[in-house]
Design a protein around this motif. Sequence first.
Motif, PDB file in Angstrom:
ATOM      1  N   PHE A  50      -6.228  44.129 -55.314  1.00 38.99           N
ATOM      2  CA  PHE A  50      -6.714  42.946 -54.611  1.00 38.99           C
ATOM      3  C   PHE A  50      -8.105  43.186 -54.025  1.00 38.99           C
ATOM      4  CE2 PHE A  50      -2.096  42.927 -54.519  1.00 38.99           C
ATOM      5  CZ  PHE A  50      -1.841  41.721 -55.149  1.00 38.99           C
ATOM      6  N   ARG A  51      -8.332  44.386 -53.515  1.00 38.73           N
ATOM      7  CA  ARG A  51      -9.656  44.730 -52.982  1.00 38.73           C
ATOM      8  C   ARG A  51     -10.689  44.830 -54.108  1.00 38.73           C
ATOM      9  NH1 ARG A  51      -9.644  45.666 -47.716  1.00 38.73           N
ATOM     10  NH2 ARG A  51      -7.700  46.231 -46.681  1.00 38.73           N
ATOM     11  N   GLN A  52     -10.293  45.393 -55.247  1.00 35.88           N
ATOM     12  CA  GLN A  52     -11.206  45.488 -56.390  1.00 35.88           C
ATOM     13  C   GLN A  52     -11.578  44.100 -56.912  1.00 35.88           C
ATOM     14  OE1 GLN A  52      -8.905  48.037 -58.958  1.00 35.88           O
ATOM     15  NE2 GLN A  52      -9.886  49.881 -58.191  1.00 35.88           N
ATOM     16  N   TYR A  53     -10.616  43.195 -56.927  1.00 29.99           N
ATOM     17  CA  TYR A  53     -10.870  41.815 -57.353  1.00 29.99           C
ATOM     18  C   TYR A  53     -11.884  41.157 -56.418  1.00 29.99           C
ATOM     19  CZ  TYR A  53      -9.931  36.831 -58.101  1.00 29.99           C
ATOM     20  OH  TYR A  53     -10.057  35.485 -58.333  1.00 29.99           O
ATOM     21  N   ARG A  54     -11.691  41.305 -55.119  1.00 28.95           N
ATOM     22  CA  ARG A  54     -12.623  40.726 -54.147  1.00 28.95           C
ATOM     23  C   ARG A  54     -14.022  41.303 -54.324  1.00 28.95           C
ATOM     24  NH1 ARG A  54     -10.964  42.391 -49.041  1.00 28.95           N
ATOM     25  NH2 ARG A  54     -12.226  40.856 -47.984  1.00 28.95           N
ATOM     26  N   GLN A  55     -14.108  42.608 -54.557  1.00 29.79           N
ATOM     27  CA  GLN A  55     -15.421  43.238 -54.744  1.00 29.79           C
ATOM     28  C   GLN A  55     -16.085  42.722 -56.011  1.00 29.79           C
ATOM     29  OE1 GLN A  55     -17.017  45.398 -52.491  1.00 29.79           O
ATOM     30  NE2 GLN A  55     -18.711  44.726 -53.795  1.00 29.79           N
ATOM     31  N   ALA A  56     -15.319  42.578 -57.083  1.00 26.14           N
ATOM     32  CA  ALA A  56     -15.876  42.058 -58.341  1.00 26.14           C
ATOM     33  C   ALA A  56     -16.417  40.637 -58.143  1.00 26.14           C
ATOM     34  CB  ALA A  56     -14.825  42.087 -59.443  1.00 26.14           C
ATOM     35  N   LEU A  57     -15.722  39.835 -57.357  1.00 26.68           N
ATOM     36  CA  LEU A  57     -16.216  38.483 -57.066  1.00 26.68           C
ATOM     37  C   LEU A  57     -17.524  38.543 -56.272  1.00 26.68           C
ATOM     38  CD1 LEU A  57     -12.903  36.645 -56.062  1.00 26.68           C
ATOM     39  CD2 LEU A  57     -14.295  36.217 -58.104  1.00 26.68           C
ATOM     40  N   ARG A  58     -17.563  39.409 -55.264  1.00 27.98           N
ATOM     41  CA  ARG A  58     -18.787  39.525 -54.460  1.00 27.98           C
ATOM     42  C   ARG A  58     -19.968  39.999 -55.300  1.00 27.98           C
ATOM     43  NH1 ARG A  58     -15.159  41.598 -50.599  1.00 27.98           N
ATOM     44  NH2 ARG A  58     -15.752  43.725 -51.087  1.00 27.98           N
ATOM     45  N   ASP A  59     -19.698  40.815 -56.325  1.00 24.98           N
ATOM     46  CA  ASP A  59     -20.761  41.398 -57.144  1.00 24.98           C
ATOM     47  C   ASP A  59     -21.281  40.476 -58.248  1.00 24.98           C
ATOM     48  OD1 ASP A  59     -20.590  43.687 -55.629  1.00 24.98           O
ATOM     49  OD2 ASP A  59     -19.431  44.811 -57.111  1.00 24.98           O
ATOM     50  N   ILE A  60     -20.682  39.319 -58.440  1.00 28.22           N
ATOM     51  CA  ILE A  60     -21.079  38.426 -59.538  1.00 28.22           C
ATOM     52  C   ILE A  60     -22.596  38.210 -59.601  1.00 28.22           C
ATOM     53  CG2 ILE A  60     -20.957  36.006 -60.354  1.00 28.22           C
ATOM     54  CD1 ILE A  60     -18.485  37.443 -61.220  1.00 28.22           C
ATOM     55  N   PRO A  61     -23.256  37.818 -58.508  1.00 28.82           N
ATOM     56  CA  PRO A  61     -24.704  37.560 -58.609  1.00 28.82           C
ATOM     57  C   PRO A  61     -25.535  38.794 -58.974  1.00 28.82           C
ATOM     58  CG  PRO A  61     -23.821  36.544 -56.632  1.00 28.82           C
ATOM     59  CD  PRO A  61     -22.750  37.442 -57.184  1.00 28.82           C
ATOM     60  N   GLN A  62     -25.052  39.980 -58.602  1.00 25.36           N
ATOM     61  CA  GLN A  62     -25.782  41.202 -58.928  1.00 25.36           C
ATOM     62  C   GLN A  62     -25.430  41.728 -60.319  1.00 25.36           C
ATOM     63  OE1 GLN A  62     -23.893  40.985 -55.951  1.00 25.36           O
ATOM     64  NE2 GLN A  62     -25.692  40.267 -54.841  1.00 25.36           N
ATOM     65  N   THR A  63     -24.266  41.351 -60.819  1.00 28.24           N
ATOM     66  CA  THR A  63     -23.795  41.850 -62.107  1.00 28.24           C
ATOM     67  C   THR A  63     -24.421  41.099 -63.276  1.00 28.24           C
ATOM     68  OG1 THR A  63     -21.697  42.480 -61.092  1.00 28.24           O
ATOM     69  CG2 THR A  63     -21.711  42.271 -63.488  1.00 28.24           C
ATOM     70  N   TYR A  64     -24.661  39.814 -63.091  1.00 26.62           N
ATOM     71  CA  TYR A  64     -25.155  38.971 -64.180  1.00 26.62           C
ATOM     72  C   TYR A  64     -26.546  38.443 -63.864  1.00 26.62           C
ATOM     73  CZ  TYR A  64     -20.286  39.079 -65.573  1.00 26.62           C
ATOM     74  OH  TYR A  64     -19.042  39.498 -65.950  1.00 26.62           O
ATOM     75  N   SER A  65     -27.410  38.452 -64.871  1.00 27.29           N
ATOM     76  CA  SER A  65     -28.756  37.908 -64.680  1.00 27.29           C
ATOM     77  C   SER A  65     -28.843  36.466 -65.182  1.00 27.29           C
ATOM     78  CB  SER A  65     -29.792  38.777 -65.393  1.00 27.29           C
ATOM     79  OG  SER A  65     -29.497  38.866 -66.769  1.00 27.29           O
ATOM     80  N   ASN A  66     -27.890  36.063 -65.996  1.00 24.05           N
ATOM     81  CA  ASN A  66     -27.860  34.705 -66.534  1.00 24.05           C
ATOM     82  C   ASN A  66     -26.551  34.047 -66.100  1.00 24.05           C
ATOM     83  OD1 ASN A  66     -27.675  32.370 -68.073  1.00 24.05           O
ATOM     84  ND2 ASN A  66     -28.327  33.354 -69.969  1.00 24.05           N
ATOM     85  N   PRO A  67     -26.630  32.897 -65.440  1.00 28.32           N
ATOM     86  CA  PRO A  67     -25.400  32.268 -64.972  1.00 28.32           C
ATOM     87  C   PRO A  67     -24.453  31.859 -66.099  1.00 28.32           C
ATOM     88  CG  PRO A  67     -27.266  30.783 -64.676  1.00 28.32           C
ATOM     89  CD  PRO A  67     -27.812  32.108 -65.094  1.00 28.32           C
ATOM     90  N   GLU A  68     -24.988  31.671 -67.278  1.00 27.56           N
ATOM     91  CA  GLU A  68     -24.145  31.289 -68.416  1.00 27.56           C
ATOM     92  C   GLU A  68     -23.321  32.467 -68.938  1.00 27.56           C
ATOM     93  OE1 GLU A  68     -23.852  28.124 -69.008  1.00 27.56           O
ATOM     94  OE2 GLU A  68     -25.455  27.736 -67.565  1.00 27.56           O
ATOM     95  N   ASP A  69     -23.678  33.677 -68.544  1.00 27.39           N
ATOM     96  CA  ASP A  69     -22.968  34.878 -69.016  1.00 27.39           C
ATOM     97  C   ASP A  69     -21.823  35.304 -68.098  1.00 27.39           C
ATOM     98  OD1 ASP A  69     -24.740  35.016 -71.130  1.00 27.39           O
ATOM     99  OD2 ASP A  69     -26.052  36.489 -70.157  1.00 27.39           O
ATOM    100  N   VAL A  70     -21.671  34.641 -66.956  1.00 28.83           N
ATOM    101  CA  VAL A  70     -20.670  35.054 -65.966  1.00 28.83           C
ATOM    102  C   VAL A  70     -19.263  34.988 -66.551  1.00 28.83           C
ATOM    103  CG1 VAL A  70     -19.573  34.460 -63.760  1.00 28.83           C
ATOM    104  CG2 VAL A  70     -22.072  34.403 -63.977  1.00 28.83           C
TER     105      VAL A  70
END
Length: 83
Positions: A50-70
């Motif tokens: 559950f903590r890893q899921y929350r962290q992955a959600l928080r990291d979305i803007p830093q993980t992807y440079s193109n919003p269409e790739d999310v």
Amino acid sequence: MEIITYDATDSDLVAVSRWTEIRAIRDAKLKAADKLLETAIDKGLGETAFRQYRQALRDIPQTYSNPEDVVWPQKPSLPQASA
């Protein structure tokens, strides 16, 4: 009042709008994830997924440079109550 103009292309404006949408979706998913984590803690379940899921959600803007790739992370589920 100063008027600020930008030399933004239509593509830039669409990307900014899409990122705003992505963040709004992410924020809603984070609220739900917080409740899910609280439920897991209350039930004495392991918190790691559950903590890893929350962290992955928080990291979305830093993980992807193109919003269409999310690609949204898979939400962990709580175990079903046994009868």
